[in-house]
Scaffold this motif. Structure first.
Motif, mmCIF file in Angstrom:
data_model
loop_
_atom_site.group_PDB
_atom_site.id
_atom_site.type_symbol
_atom_site.label_atom_id
_atom_site.label_comp_id
_atom_site.label_asym_id
_atom_site.label_seq_id
_atom_site.Cartn_x
_atom_site.Cartn_y
_atom_site.Cartn_z
ATOM 1 N N GLY A 142 0.795 -1.206 0.000
ATOM 2 C CA GLY A 142 0.000 0.000 0.000
ATOM 3 C C GLY A 142 0.834 1.264 0.000
ATOM 4 N N PRO A 143 0.207 2.411 -0.301
ATOM 5 C CA PRO A 143 0.952 3.670 -0.389
ATOM 6 C C PRO A 143 1.550 4.101 0.950
ATOM 7 C CG PRO A 143 -1.418 4.045 -0.582
ATOM 8 C CD PRO A 143 -1.214 2.583 -0.662
ATOM 9 N N ARG A 144 0.854 3.850 2.047
ATOM 10 C CA ARG A 144 1.390 4.279 3.336
ATOM 11 C C ARG A 144 2.630 3.482 3.722
ATOM 12 N NH1 ARG A 144 -3.874 5.531 7.230
ATOM 13 N NH2 ARG A 144 -4.841 7.063 5.817
ATOM 14 N N LEU A 145 2.558 2.161 3.540
ATOM 15 C CA LEU A 145 3.719 1.338 3.860
ATOM 16 C C LEU A 145 4.881 1.652 2.912
ATOM 17 C CD1 LEU A 145 4.910 -0.890 5.584
ATOM 18 C CD2 LEU A 145 3.929 -2.580 3.994
ATOM 19 N N SER A 146 4.558 1.899 1.647
ATOM 20 C CA SER A 146 5.600 2.258 0.683
ATOM 21 C C SER A 146 6.255 3.570 1.052
ATOM 22 C CB SER A 146 5.003 2.350 -0.726
ATOM 23 O OG SER A 146 4.475 1.111 -1.140
ATOM 24 N N ALA A 147 5.423 4.555 1.437
ATOM 25 C CA ALA A 147 5.978 5.853 1.821
ATOM 26 C C ALA A 147 6.829 5.738 3.076
ATOM 27 C CB ALA A 147 4.846 6.856 2.037
ATOM 28 N N ALA A 148 6.390 4.909 4.034
ATOM 29 C CA ALA A 148 7.177 4.733 5.259
ATOM 30 C C ALA A 148 8.516 4.067 4.954
ATOM 31 C CB ALA A 148 6.380 3.902 6.258
ATOM 32 N N ALA A 149 8.505 3.053 4.097
ATOM 33 C CA ALA A 149 9.762 2.384 3.744
ATOM 34 C C ALA A 149 10.696 3.326 2.999
ATOM 35 C CB ALA A 149 9.463 1.149 2.902
ATOM 36 N N ALA A 150 10.141 4.079 2.038
ATOM 37 C CA ALA A 150 10.965 5.041 1.299
ATOM 38 C C ALA A 150 11.493 6.129 2.232
ATOM 39 C CB ALA A 150 10.157 5.656 0.159
ATOM 40 N N GLY A 151 10.676 6.554 3.190
ATOM 41 C CA GLY A 151 11.131 7.559 4.147
ATOM 42 C C GLY A 151 12.266 7.052 5.022
ATOM 43 N N THR A 152 12.199 5.788 5.414
ATOM 44 C CA THR A 152 13.294 5.199 6.198
ATOM 45 C C THR A 152 14.585 5.180 5.387
ATOM 46 O OG1 THR A 152 11.702 3.818 7.395
ATOM 47 C CG2 THR A 152 14.023 3.160 7.477
ATOM 48 N N CYS A 153 14.472 4.764 4.123
ATOM 49 C CA CYS A 153 15.655 4.776 3.248
ATOM 50 C C CYS A 153 16.173 6.197 3.053
ATOM 51 C CB CYS A 153 15.311 4.150 1.904
ATOM 52 S SG CYS A 153 14.949 2.386 1.978
ATOM 53 N N LEU A 154 15.254 7.144 2.947
ATOM 54 C CA LEU A 154 15.650 8.541 2.783
ATOM 55 C C LEU A 154 16.442 9.027 3.987
ATOM 56 C CD1 LEU A 154 15.459 11.372 1.428
ATOM 57 C CD2 LEU A 154 13.249 11.638 2.566
ATOM 58 N N ALA A 155 15.944 8.736 5.185
ATOM 59 C CA ALA A 155 16.644 9.161 6.396
ATOM 60 C C ALA A 155 18.027 8.536 6.483
ATOM 61 C CB ALA A 155 15.812 8.816 7.629
ATOM 62 N N GLY A 156 18.094 7.236 6.189
ATOM 63 C CA GLY A 156 19.399 6.579 6.224
ATOM 64 C C GLY A 156 20.362 7.149 5.202
ATOM 65 N N PHE A 157 19.861 7.459 4.018
ATOM 66 C CA PHE A 157 20.732 8.011 2.974
ATOM 67 C C PHE A 157 21.221 9.400 3.365
ATOM 68 C CE2 PHE A 157 21.535 9.909 -1.250
ATOM 69 C CZ PHE A 157 22.451 8.987 -1.725
ATOM 70 N N LEU A 158 20.384 10.215 3.989
ATOM 71 C CA LEU A 158 20.799 11.548 4.429
ATOM 72 C C LEU A 158 21.915 11.464 5.462
ATOM 73 C CD1 LEU A 158 17.376 13.431 4.708
ATOM 74 C CD2 LEU A 158 19.086 13.619 2.905
ATOM 75 N N VAL A 159 21.804 10.520 6.387
ATOM 76 C CA VAL A 159 22.886 10.336 7.365
ATOM 77 C C VAL A 159 24.152 9.857 6.663
ATOM 78 C CG1 VAL A 159 23.630 8.999 9.365
ATOM 79 C CG2 VAL A 159 21.304 9.897 9.273
ATOM 80 N N LEU A 160 23.987 8.992 5.684
ATOM 81 C CA LEU A 160 25.139 8.416 4.980
ATOM 82 C C LEU A 160 25.936 9.483 4.235
ATOM 83 C CD1 LEU A 160 26.587 5.758 4.205
ATOM 84 C CD2 LEU A 160 25.047 5.615 2.235
ATOM 85 N N VAL A 161 25.258 10.419 3.576
ATOM 86 C CA VAL A 161 25.968 11.395 2.745
ATOM 87 C C VAL A 161 26.317 12.671 3.497
ATOM 88 C CG1 VAL A 161 24.893 10.508 0.661
ATOM 89 C CG2 VAL A 161 23.834 12.415 1.848
#
Length: 788
Positions: free
Chosen positions: A279-298
């Motif tokens: 679903g869109p909510r679970l997809s958005a939550a997963a993408a948001g988690t990846c986004l947060a991790g990528f921001l810390v990484l770079v």
């Protein structure tokens, strides 16, 4: 049919974002009170619109946002600027006082690179890192400060620090140069004191970054340095040559993490989850988690934060089931970040990111639709419209920042676009899988290798194109001038007659200049005997033989790239002998690039072996290339068809020692050659100084030569009697533009002029050729001042 179905954008937040940005910019450049004035003016204007906007909800919403941001600009933003501009450390920095600061590191250390010179090896000798002050002591007395400082520190001891670590820094205060919230610059002496622990997530991110660098070691040097830049914006291993080529080709945005990287990462995650029918909510939550991790990484770079906030807003809209708009997300990101950190307003990276995103949102869809209506397939239309829009809106910022404009950036970005997303996805997958499955990580890195090589090829050929970069006034004046020119052009092309006229002018210019520059180029000149290459603050000379494409090279300049470009322009692909006059960095730094696409017979050196690091570098390169390493001694003669070399010096060399030698001793150990060419005798002197010149005068009866490569970049250490004994008709000075060494010396130039020599300088004339009859041909395109 166009792939873009709706190009309309919600503009309600744009006035608020513009007012907020303008207020912070004015406050930082002109004083905090201008932020107050700008914010109040915006609030008053918003109040008038609110009063008259009855029955117009969109205008009322825009005015309400403008009112809120105007008040924030007049209040918190101006207060932050006032605090920074009145910080006690700023006053102490103006006096250059010693200080001890306890700080918290705010960003990853950035290496400051410089070309090699004398016995100093090229590379990073210091790092710059931003830090927030906790406590401060200036000249032994406590000082109240809660501002931000920049630390200029030794690379060996400070490069490993991570954001969030608390350390003590001791050094001398200096005034800040930029117009931001920095209270002072601290030139640090020694290592960080009492370093505290870094947050666990920063340690984890550092481990992943290091792991990607380790995985990339299976690739050749240039792709191995580029891939971490494409994926993480980490250019610490990127070669200076590739870095400069990306600048000239207009591809530097690819090595600075921005919205494009986040769009690729989040898009890949959303696509995968959509295939799994989540679903869109679970997809958005997963993408948001990846986004947060990528921001810390770079790391928290301004362009990354802007893109991160914008992506977070878009994901929130997805989770709520609303169709978001890119422009409101961009405007919200600008408002939030400028309020949180007003220094964003003067950051070039932030400005480039915002302008590029704005252009892609507002211009690219319209232009793509227009191209589709004219019969161009949608994919090709978007491929043309996106880089053209990005170039148009970012050109003024780039022109003001760099003092130049890349004319090939649209074409290079079109060619680069297809491989950027695959390289980014493969690099991120290698980063996260490498720590627990190194074999898979190496496979992914190998899969990303062709993409990285393609980008390097595009950048290299783009940078080599005639007229790839044109000079432009720098600073605010240059940026505003570029913006004005672009506005005039955009308005002009809307008129049919003007479009026809511009098309005729462009076609005429192509018909005139392309045959001249490509079919019958002015460079290299016919019958050239020698060329002094413009390699910056260093030496590189090319001596022609009677066989086209075959030449002897003496010295290789301070860094990879310039000597290769010079040889490429001369169409030299066979080098029977590469002579290194001595082992200073400005003569051997470009050694590796001499081999690019060329057969080299041998590397010749003099009797000197200092500095040790340089000798090891030369020996390692010779062994890696399976090329013999030979020593030249006075009295030897070497000959090829149309060229002969006599070794004249050094006449005196101190006993070899494993210990360090001073620069003058190494300079006086330079190999001195006299070449017999079709243009007459050429005396190549390396960097010989007074003692070595006196030895040559005493031991050699006849030093006369038609052409003189002036010793040591025209320094003041030249004997007038030595120059008079050579009595050159032509004197070539290899010197870098804007160098800090005082080269060339006025006294040396005056002496050469008094002898009747025609003097050329690579910092003014670019590559300089001597042809038969000692005629001089100047290429006239010097490399420009060194990068800071």
């Amino acid at each position: 049919m166009s792939t873009v179905t709706d190009t309309r954008q919600d503009m309600r937040l744009v006035p608020a974002a513009a007012a907020c940005w303008l207020a912070a910019l004015a406050g930082l450049l002109l004083g905090w009170w201008t932020a107050v004035a700008t914010g109040l003016a915006a609030a008053v204007l918003a109040g008038l619109v609110l009063w008259r906007a009855r029955g117009r909800p969109r205008a009322r919403d825009a005015a309400a946002a403008l009112l809120i941001l105007g008040l924030l600009a007049a209040g918190p933003i101006s207060w932050r600027i006032r605090e920074a501009q009145s910080d006690e450390l700023r006053a102490s920095a103006a006096e250059g006082l010693p200080a001890a600061l306890r700080v918290v590191v705010a960003e990853r250390p950035k290496p400051v690179r410089s070309a090699g010179y004398a016995d100093r090896q090229a590379g990073a000798r210091s790092v710059v890192l931003a830090a927030d002050v906790r406590t401060a002591s200036v000249d032994g007395r406590p000082v109240s400060s809660a501002g931000r400082v920049l630390l200029l520190a030794p690379v060996e001891q400070w490069a490993s620090l991570l954001p969030g670590q608390e350390v003590t820094a001791n050094g001398l205060l200096m005034p800040p140069r930029g117009s931001d919230l920095t209270a002072a610059v601290l030139s640090v002496r020694g290592p960080p004191g009492a370093p505290g622990p870094a947050p666990w997530w920063q340690r984890a991110a550092a481990g992943l970054r290091t792991g990607l660098h380790d995985l990339c070691q299976v690739l050749p040097e240039e792709p191995a340095g580029l891939l971490p830049g494409l994926v993480l914006g980490d250019t610490s291993a990127l070669s200076p040559r590739v870095e400069q080529e990306f600048v000239s080709a207009g591809l530097t945005h690819l090595t600075a993490v921005s919205g494009g990287n986040l769009a690729v990462i989040c898009g890949a995650v959303l696509l995968l989850l959509r295939l799994l029918r989540l679903g869109p909510r679970l997809s958005a939550a997963a993408a948001g988690t990846c986004l947060a991790g990528f921001l810390v990484l770079v790391g928290p770079e301004p362009s990354v934060l802007r893109a991160g906030v914008m992506a977070a807003v878009a994901l929130l809209a997805l989770a709520l089931g609303r169709r978001g708009s890119a422009l409101p997300a961009l405007a919200f990101a600008v408002c939030l970040l400028v309020v949180a950190d007003p220094a964003m307003a003067t950051d070039f990276g932030f400005a480039l990111s915002v302008c590029a995103t704005g252009g892609l949102v507002l211009l690219a869809p319209r232009w793509a639709d227009a191209l589709v209506r004219r019969g161009i397939p949608p994919g090709f239309a978007e491929g043309l419209a996106i880089p053209l829009a990005a170039f148009l809106v970012t050109a003024p910022v780039l022109a003001g920042m760099a003092g130049s404009v890349s004319l090939v950036s649209v074409l290079t970005n079109v060619l680069a676009a297809p491989v950027v997303a695959p390289a980014t996805v493969l690099g991120v997958l290698a980063t996260v899988t490498g720590p627990w499955w190194p074999g898979a990580g190496k496979v992914l890195v190998h899969l990303a290798d062709p993409e990285a090589r393609w980008l390097i090829t595009v950048a290299r050929h783009g940078a080599r194109a005639p007229g790839a970069v044109i000079a432009w006034p720098g600073g605010w004046v240059g940026g505003l001038l570029a913006a004005a020119v672009l506005v005039v052009l955009v308005l002009a092309v809307r008129l049919r007659r003007v479009r026809v006229l511009m098309a005729v002018l462009v076609a005429g210019a192509l018909l005139v200049f392309v045959p001249v520059r490509v079919l019958a180029p002015a460079w290299p000149p016919r019958n050239w005997a020698m060329v002094e290459c413009d390699v910056g603050q260093g030496d590189a000379v090319v001596l022609a033989t009677a066989e086209p494409g075959r030449a002897v090279v003496v010295d290789a300049g301070p860094e990879p790239g310039p000597v290769d470009e010079c040889l490429h322009r001369l169409a030299v692909d066979r080098i029977p002998l590469l002579v290194l006059s001595h082992l200073h960095a400005d003569h051997i730094g470009g050694l590796a690039s001499v081999f690019d696409g060329r057969a080299v017979g041998a590397i010749a050196v003099g009797p000197g072996r200092s500095p040790g690091w340089a000798w090891r570098q030369v020996a390692t390169e010779a062994a890696r290339r399976a090329v013999p390493l030979v020593e030249l001694n006075p009295g030897e003669r070497l000959a090829w068809p149309g060229l002969a070399l006599d070794v004249l010096g050094p006449r005196y060399v101190p006993a070899r020692s494993d210990g360090p030698q001073d620069g003058t001793t190494i300079n006086n150990s330079s190999v001195v050659l006299r070449a017999q060419t079709t243009a007459g005798r050429v005396l190549l002197t390396g960097d010989v100084e007074l003692a070595a010149q006196a030895d040559l005068l005493a031991d050699i009866g006849d030093l006369k030569a038609e052409v003189l490569k002036v010793p040591h970049h025209g320094s003041r250490y030249s004997l007038p009697s030595f120059l008079a004994a050579v009595a050159p008709q032509v004197a070539l000075v290899s010197v870098g533009a804007g160098n800090t060494y005082g080269h060339p010396s006025k006294s040396t130039m005056d002496t050469l002029a008094a002898l009747g020599a025609r003097v050329t300088r690579t910092d003014v004339d670019g590559d300089t050729a001597v042809v038969t009859g000692t005629a001089i041909v100047r290429r006239g395109e010097p490399r420009g001042p060194p990068r800071r």
